[in-house]
Motif scaffolding. Structure first.
Motif, mmCIF file in Angstrom:
data_model
loop_
_atom_site.group_PDB
_atom_site.id
_atom_site.type_symbol
_atom_site.label_atom_id
_atom_site.label_comp_id
_atom_site.label_asym_id
_atom_site.label_seq_id
_atom_site.Cartn_x
_atom_site.Cartn_y
_atom_site.Cartn_z
ATOM 1 N N GLU A 100 5.906 5.131 -2.750
ATOM 2 C CA GLU A 100 5.941 4.114 -1.709
ATOM 3 C C GLU A 100 4.622 3.381 -1.504
ATOM 4 O O GLU A 100 4.583 2.377 -0.811
ATOM 5 C CB GLU A 100 6.366 4.755 -0.381
ATOM 6 N N LEU A 101 3.544 3.887 -2.079
ATOM 7 C CA LEU A 101 2.240 3.289 -1.812
ATOM 8 C C LEU A 101 2.074 1.932 -2.485
ATOM 9 O O LEU A 101 2.539 1.717 -3.601
ATOM 10 C CB LEU A 101 1.120 4.225 -2.270
ATOM 11 N N GLU A 102 1.414 1.041 -1.775
ATOM 12 C CA GLU A 102 1.080 -0.287 -2.285
ATOM 13 C C GLU A 102 -0.431 -0.460 -2.188
ATOM 14 O O GLU A 102 -1.095 0.220 -1.415
ATOM 15 C CB GLU A 102 1.750 -1.367 -1.430
ATOM 16 N N MET A 103 -0.953 -1.392 -2.949
ATOM 17 C CA MET A 103 -2.379 -1.683 -2.895
ATOM 18 C C MET A 103 -2.734 -2.378 -1.585
ATOM 19 O O MET A 103 -1.954 -3.164 -1.068
ATOM 20 C CB MET A 103 -2.780 -2.561 -4.077
ATOM 21 N N SER A 104 -3.917 -2.103 -1.079
ATOM 22 C CA SER A 104 -4.426 -2.803 0.104
ATOM 23 C C SER A 104 -5.166 -4.069 -0.305
ATOM 24 O O SER A 104 -5.158 -5.058 0.414
ATOM 25 C CB SER A 104 -5.369 -1.888 0.891
ATOM 26 N N SER A 105 -5.812 -4.033 -1.449
ATOM 27 C CA SER A 105 -6.597 -5.164 -1.944
ATOM 28 C C SER A 105 -5.766 -5.986 -2.931
ATOM 29 O O SER A 105 -4.931 -5.437 -3.636
ATOM 30 C CB SER A 105 -7.845 -4.636 -2.668
ATOM 31 N N PRO A 106 -6.019 -7.286 -3.025
ATOM 32 C CA PRO A 106 -5.319 -8.084 -4.040
ATOM 33 C C PRO A 106 -5.897 -7.875 -5.442
ATOM 34 O O PRO A 106 -5.339 -8.369 -6.414
ATOM 35 C CB PRO A 106 -5.538 -9.525 -3.575
ATOM 36 N N PHE A 107 -6.995 -7.116 -5.550
ATOM 37 C CA PHE A 107 -7.651 -6.922 -6.833
ATOM 38 C C PHE A 107 -7.653 -5.463 -7.276
ATOM 39 O O PHE A 107 -6.932 -5.071 -8.179
ATOM 40 C CB PHE A 107 -9.097 -7.448 -6.784
ATOM 41 N N VAL A 108 -8.517 -4.644 -6.616
ATOM 42 C CA VAL A 108 -8.701 -3.244 -7.008
ATOM 43 C C VAL A 108 -8.839 -2.377 -5.765
ATOM 44 O O VAL A 108 -9.542 -2.750 -4.820
ATOM 45 C CB VAL A 108 -9.976 -3.081 -7.880
ATOM 46 N N ASP A 109 -8.170 -1.232 -5.755
ATOM 47 C CA ASP A 109 -8.389 -0.195 -4.749
ATOM 48 C C ASP A 109 -9.001 0.996 -5.475
ATOM 49 O O ASP A 109 -8.622 1.292 -6.610
ATOM 50 C CB ASP A 109 -7.081 0.254 -4.097
ATOM 51 N N ALA A 110 -9.917 1.697 -4.824
ATOM 52 C CA ALA A 110 -10.564 2.858 -5.426
ATOM 53 C C ALA A 110 -10.656 3.975 -4.393
ATOM 54 O O ALA A 110 -10.954 3.723 -3.230
ATOM 55 C CB ALA A 110 -11.959 2.485 -5.926
ATOM 56 N N HIS A 111 -10.378 5.195 -4.826
ATOM 57 C CA HIS A 111 -10.529 6.344 -3.945
ATOM 58 C C HIS A 111 -10.658 7.618 -4.780
ATOM 59 O O HIS A 111 -10.391 7.612 -5.971
ATOM 60 C CB HIS A 111 -9.350 6.460 -2.963
ATOM 61 N N GLU A 112 -11.092 8.685 -4.117
ATOM 62 C CA GLU A 112 -11.175 9.992 -4.746
ATOM 63 C C GLU A 112 -9.975 10.816 -4.307
ATOM 64 O O GLU A 112 -9.443 10.610 -3.220
ATOM 65 C CB GLU A 112 -12.439 10.732 -4.310
ATOM 66 N N ASP A 113 -9.577 11.763 -5.140
ATOM 67 C CA ASP A 113 -8.493 12.668 -4.772
ATOM 68 C C ASP A 113 -8.765 14.021 -5.410
ATOM 69 O O ASP A 113 -9.462 14.118 -6.420
ATOM 70 C CB ASP A 113 -7.142 12.116 -5.242
ATOM 71 N N VAL A 114 -8.231 15.071 -4.789
ATOM 72 C CA VAL A 114 -8.392 16.418 -5.330
ATOM 73 C C VAL A 114 -7.137 17.220 -5.031
ATOM 74 O O VAL A 114 -6.518 17.063 -3.977
ATOM 75 C CB VAL A 114 -9.655 17.112 -4.751
ATOM 76 N N ARG B 254 -17.230 3.488 1.764
ATOM 77 C CA ARG B 254 -18.126 2.885 2.763
ATOM 78 C C ARG B 254 -17.746 1.443 3.079
ATOM 79 O O ARG B 254 -18.366 0.814 3.935
ATOM 80 C CB ARG B 254 -19.573 2.935 2.257
ATOM 81 N N GLU B 255 -16.748 0.913 2.369
ATOM 82 C CA GLU B 255 -16.299 -0.473 2.520
ATOM 83 C C GLU B 255 -17.463 -1.448 2.400
ATOM 84 O O GLU B 255 -17.578 -2.412 3.157
ATOM 85 C CB GLU B 255 -15.537 -0.659 3.840
ATOM 86 N N GLU B 256 -18.300 -1.215 1.397
ATOM 87 C CA GLU B 256 -19.431 -2.108 1.135
ATOM 88 C C GLU B 256 -18.923 -3.427 0.574
ATOM 89 O O GLU B 256 -17.866 -3.472 -0.041
ATOM 90 C CB GLU B 256 -20.388 -1.463 0.132
ATOM 91 N N PRO B 257 -19.719 -4.485 0.742
ATOM 92 C CA PRO B 257 -19.307 -5.767 0.131
ATOM 93 C C PRO B 257 -19.112 -5.594 -1.377
ATOM 94 O O PRO B 257 -19.917 -4.949 -2.050
ATOM 95 C CB PRO B 257 -20.508 -6.687 0.428
ATOM 96 N N GLY B 258 -18.038 -6.125 -1.872
ATOM 97 C CA GLY B 258 -17.738 -6.004 -3.299
ATOM 98 C C GLY B 258 -17.025 -4.719 -3.669
ATOM 99 O O GLY B 258 -16.738 -4.490 -4.831
ATOM 100 N N TRP B 259 -16.704 -3.862 -2.698
ATOM 101 C CA TRP B 259 -16.096 -2.573 -3.018
ATOM 102 C C TRP B 259 -14.723 -2.729 -3.664
ATOM 103 O O TRP B 259 -14.285 -1.843 -4.377
ATOM 104 C CB TRP B 259 -16.001 -1.679 -1.777
ATOM 105 N N GLN B 260 -14.036 -3.854 -3.422
ATOM 106 C CA GLN B 260 -12.720 -4.052 -4.010
ATOM 107 C C GLN B 260 -12.823 -4.252 -5.509
ATOM 108 O O GLN B 260 -11.842 -4.235 -6.201
ATOM 109 C CB GLN B 260 -12.013 -5.270 -3.406
ATOM 110 N N MET B 261 -13.981 -4.506 -5.995
ATOM 111 C CA MET B 261 -14.172 -4.796 -7.412
ATOM 112 C C MET B 261 -14.724 -3.569 -8.034
ATOM 113 O O MET B 261 -15.254 -3.308 -8.890
ATOM 114 C CB MET B 261 -15.077 -5.995 -7.609
#
Length: 184
Positions: free
Chosen positions: A44-58, A177-184
């Motif tokens: 069911e998950l969708e992207m939040s960004s129109p370009f790239v989403d990034a996260h860690e998982d374990v 950290r949602e830094e500028p450019g983080w979507q890329m």
């Protein structure tokens, strides 16, 4: 549901999630199911960004982290940090270890297969890339076109590509950290 919405519903962030016990993860997933009416969280998950989403998982155990077979409308690229697992991508099964990068195009069913007795957590960096952004990348790097639509595993350990794991880490840290450019 967008990843950002799931984070709000479950009060999730990757550091909190990764620190949870298997029992807490089970409860969080149940809370998500109760709030959304869906049982296959990943489908069911969708992207939040129109370009790239990034996260860690374990994942610590197959009981708490049972991921059902699912697919996405976007590309998923996983960088395995640790663990000794198998990964089912379409009809192909791969043994995956630290340093391996898994590439999964939209619409391809996949899931990790976690061993019964996990001695090492399965840690990974995750990138979701929109099809439109992938098309832009392929226009600039023609060698990407030949990979477009095909899934697989890139073994980076001991190769010149081993430094990619650091790039994945930096991208996930900036996204957290949602830094500028983080979507890329």
């Amino acid at each position: 549901m967008k990843l950002s919405e799931m984070k709000r519903i479950t009060d999730y962030n990757s550091r909190q999630w990764n620190a949870m016990s298997p029992q807490e993860k089970r409860q969080t997933r149940q809370d998500f199911t109760d709030a959304t009416g869906t049982e296959n969280l990943y489908q069911e998950l969708e992207m939040s960004s129109p370009f790239v989403d990034a996260h860690e998982d374990v994942s610590y155990s197959p009981d708490a982290d049972d991921v059902q077979l699912h697919s996405h409308t976007f590309y998923e690229v996983l960088c395995c940090r640790s663990g000794n697992i198998e990964y089912l991508i379409g009809a192909d099964r791969y043994r995956v270890a630290a340093g391996d990068i898994i590439y999964i195009p939209p619409g391809v069913s996949h899931r990790p297969i976690l061993p019964e007795a996990m001695t090492i957590p399965y840690r990974r960096y995750v990138l979701w890339i929109s099809p439109s952004f992938q098309a832009q990348l392929a226009a600039n790097w023609p060698e990407m076109k030949e990979k477009n639509g095909r899934s697989g595993v890139l073994r980076t350990a001991g190769t010149e590509w081993a430094s990619l794991q650091d790039a994945f880490r930096r991208g996930c840290e900036k996204a957290e950290r949602e830094e500028p450019g983080w979507q890329m």
